[in-house]
Design a protein around this motif. Structure first.
Motif, PDB file in Angstrom:
ATOM      1  N   LEU A  32      -6.773  -2.693   0.124  1.00 38.94           N
ATOM      2  CA  LEU A  32      -5.431  -3.261   0.320  1.00 38.94           C
ATOM      3  C   LEU A  32      -5.339  -3.997   1.653  1.00 38.94           C
ATOM      4  O   LEU A  32      -4.719  -5.056   1.744  1.00 38.94           O
ATOM      5  N   ALA A  33      -5.958  -3.442   2.670  1.00 38.78           N
ATOM      6  CA  ALA A  33      -5.914  -4.074   3.987  1.00 38.78           C
ATOM      7  C   ALA A  33      -6.739  -5.358   4.019  1.00 38.78           C
ATOM      8  O   ALA A  33      -6.297  -6.373   4.571  1.00 38.78           O
ATOM      9  N   THR A  34      -7.907  -5.323   3.413  1.00 43.61           N
ATOM     10  CA  THR A  34      -8.777  -6.499   3.479  1.00 43.61           C
ATOM     11  C   THR A  34      -8.345  -7.598   2.508  1.00 43.61           C
ATOM     12  O   THR A  34      -8.647  -8.761   2.736  1.00 43.61           O
ATOM     13  N   GLU A  35      -7.647  -7.242   1.451  1.00 37.03           N
ATOM     14  CA  GLU A  35      -7.204  -8.225   0.460  1.00 37.03           C
ATOM     15  C   GLU A  35      -5.706  -8.504   0.562  1.00 37.03           C
ATOM     16  O   GLU A  35      -5.084  -8.982  -0.386  1.00 37.03           O
ATOM     17  N   ALA A  36      -5.138  -8.240   1.716  1.00 37.13           N
ATOM     18  CA  ALA A  36      -3.701  -8.437   1.912  1.00 37.13           C
ATOM     19  C   ALA A  36      -3.292  -9.896   1.745  1.00 37.13           C
ATOM     20  O   ALA A  36      -2.170 -10.184   1.319  1.00 37.13           O
ATOM     21  N   GLY A  37      -4.166 -10.806   2.043  1.00 38.08           N
ATOM     22  CA  GLY A  37      -3.848 -12.232   1.876  1.00 38.08           C
ATOM     23  C   GLY A  37      -3.529 -12.572   0.437  1.00 38.08           C
ATOM     24  O   GLY A  37      -2.579 -13.317   0.157  1.00 38.08           O
ATOM     25  N   TRP A  38      -4.318 -12.046  -0.496  1.00 35.76           N
ATOM     26  CA  TRP A  38      -4.049 -12.286  -1.920  1.00 35.76           C
ATOM     27  C   TRP A  38      -2.739 -11.632  -2.322  1.00 35.76           C
ATOM     28  O   TRP A  38      -1.948 -12.208  -3.070  1.00 35.76           O
ATOM     29  N   LEU A  39      -2.510 -10.422  -1.820  1.00 34.48           N
ATOM     30  CA  LEU A  39      -1.280  -9.694  -2.139  1.00 34.48           C
ATOM     31  C   LEU A  39      -0.057 -10.450  -1.624  1.00 34.48           C
ATOM     32  O   LEU A  39       0.913 -10.658  -2.364  1.00 34.48           O
ATOM     33  N   PRO A  73       3.437  -6.537  -6.311  1.00 31.89           N
ATOM     34  CA  PRO A  73       2.559  -5.776  -5.413  1.00 31.89           C
ATOM     35  C   PRO A  73       2.147  -4.417  -5.986  1.00 31.89           C
ATOM     36  O   PRO A  73       1.023  -3.951  -5.753  1.00 31.89           O
ATOM     37  N   ILE A  74       3.035  -3.810  -6.745  1.00 35.09           N
ATOM     38  CA  ILE A  74       2.690  -2.533  -7.378  1.00 35.09           C
ATOM     39  C   ILE A  74       1.590  -2.746  -8.412  1.00 35.09           C
ATOM     40  O   ILE A  74       0.639  -1.965  -8.492  1.00 35.09           O
ATOM     41  N   ALA A  75       1.706  -3.811  -9.192  1.00 36.85           N
ATOM     42  CA  ALA A  75       0.678  -4.123 -10.191  1.00 36.85           C
ATOM     43  C   ALA A  75      -0.648  -4.442  -9.513  1.00 36.85           C
ATOM     44  O   ALA A  75      -1.722  -4.049 -10.005  1.00 36.85           O
ATOM     45  N   PHE A  76      -0.604  -5.153  -8.401  1.00 40.52           N
ATOM     46  CA  PHE A  76      -1.826  -5.465  -7.649  1.00 40.52           C
ATOM     47  C   PHE A  76      -2.529  -4.183  -7.232  1.00 40.52           C
ATOM     48  O   PHE A  76      -3.742  -4.043  -7.390  1.00 40.52           O
ATOM     49  N   THR A  77      -1.775  -3.239  -6.718  1.00 38.49           N
ATOM     50  CA  THR A  77      -2.342  -1.974  -6.263  1.00 38.49           C
ATOM     51  C   THR A  77      -2.905  -1.173  -7.427  1.00 38.49           C
ATOM     52  O   THR A  77      -3.979  -0.578  -7.313  1.00 38.49           O
ATOM     53  N   LEU A  78      -2.204  -1.156  -8.538  1.00 43.06           N
ATOM     54  CA  LEU A  78      -2.687  -0.440  -9.713  1.00 43.06           C
ATOM     55  C   LEU A  78      -4.020  -1.014 -10.188  1.00 43.06           C
ATOM     56  O   LEU A  78      -4.966  -0.278 -10.468  1.00 43.06           O
ATOM     57  N   GLY A  79      -4.088  -2.324 -10.284  1.00 44.88           N
ATOM     58  CA  GLY A  79      -5.329  -2.952 -10.696  1.00 44.88           C
ATOM     59  C   GLY A  79      -6.443  -2.757  -9.693  1.00 44.88           C
ATOM     60  O   GLY A  79      -7.604  -2.584 -10.053  1.00 44.88           O
ATOM     61  N   LEU A  80      -6.097  -2.773  -8.424  1.00 41.05           N
ATOM     62  CA  LEU A  80      -7.086  -2.555  -7.373  1.00 41.05           C
ATOM     63  C   LEU A  80      -7.665  -1.147  -7.475  1.00 41.05           C
ATOM     64  O   LEU A  80      -8.862  -0.948  -7.272  1.00 41.05           O
ATOM     65  N   ALA A  81      -6.822  -0.190  -7.828  1.00 45.46           N
ATOM     66  CA  ALA A  81      -7.305   1.178  -8.016  1.00 45.46           C
ATOM     67  C   ALA A  81      -8.263   1.269  -9.198  1.00 45.46           C
ATOM     68  O   ALA A  81      -9.188   2.086  -9.196  1.00 45.46           O
TER      69      ALA A  81
END
Length: 126
Positions: A88-95, A60-68
């Motif tokens: 993060l809220a709209t793509e929570a399903g992928w996360l 999840p940390i990597a997901f957030t970093l890439g999303l940024a």
């Protein structure tokens, strides 16, 4: 790969995928989410047995970093932070899906490792 190596692998790959997604596809969050799933699977399969517990924390940390790295809309820090939190809220399903994949694979590996230990103890004791 070690737990730290897994963290660096996931973070670097998701950062790269985020940048490539922004440059080639105009920051498609769906494509980014789909690309996140195999990264989670690879991390869960490649991490060494003693570091299995790190994978569900790292992805999840990597997901957030890439999303940024996809780049938020706006000029200031507040606008970018709001864009990141919205994504993060709209793509929570992928996360959640990627974290679930990593968790299931890691749990299966741990159970298999524990069964092997029990079988080895029974062979030496009996």
């Amino acid at each position: 790969m070690t737990g730290l190596g897994c963290a660096l692998f996931c973070a670097a790959l998701m950062l790269l995928l985020g940048v490539l997604d922004r440059l080639l596809l105009g920051a498609s969050l769906t494509v980014y989410g789909v690309l996140f799933l195999p990264v989670c699977l690879l991390a869960a399969v490649w991490v060494r047995r003693s570091d299995l517990v790190t994978v569900p924390v790292v992805v999840p940390i990597a997901f957030t970093l890439g999303l940024a790295s996809l780049g938020g809309r706006g000029d200031g820090f507040g606008d970018r932070a709001a864009g990141l939190f919205t994504a993060l809220a709209t793509e929570a399903g992928w996360l959640y899906g990627g974290t679930l994949i990593a968790g299931v694979v890691v749990t299966a590996r741990k159970v298999r490792m524990m069964r092997r230990r029990v079988a080895a103890r029974r062979r030496t004791a009996g």
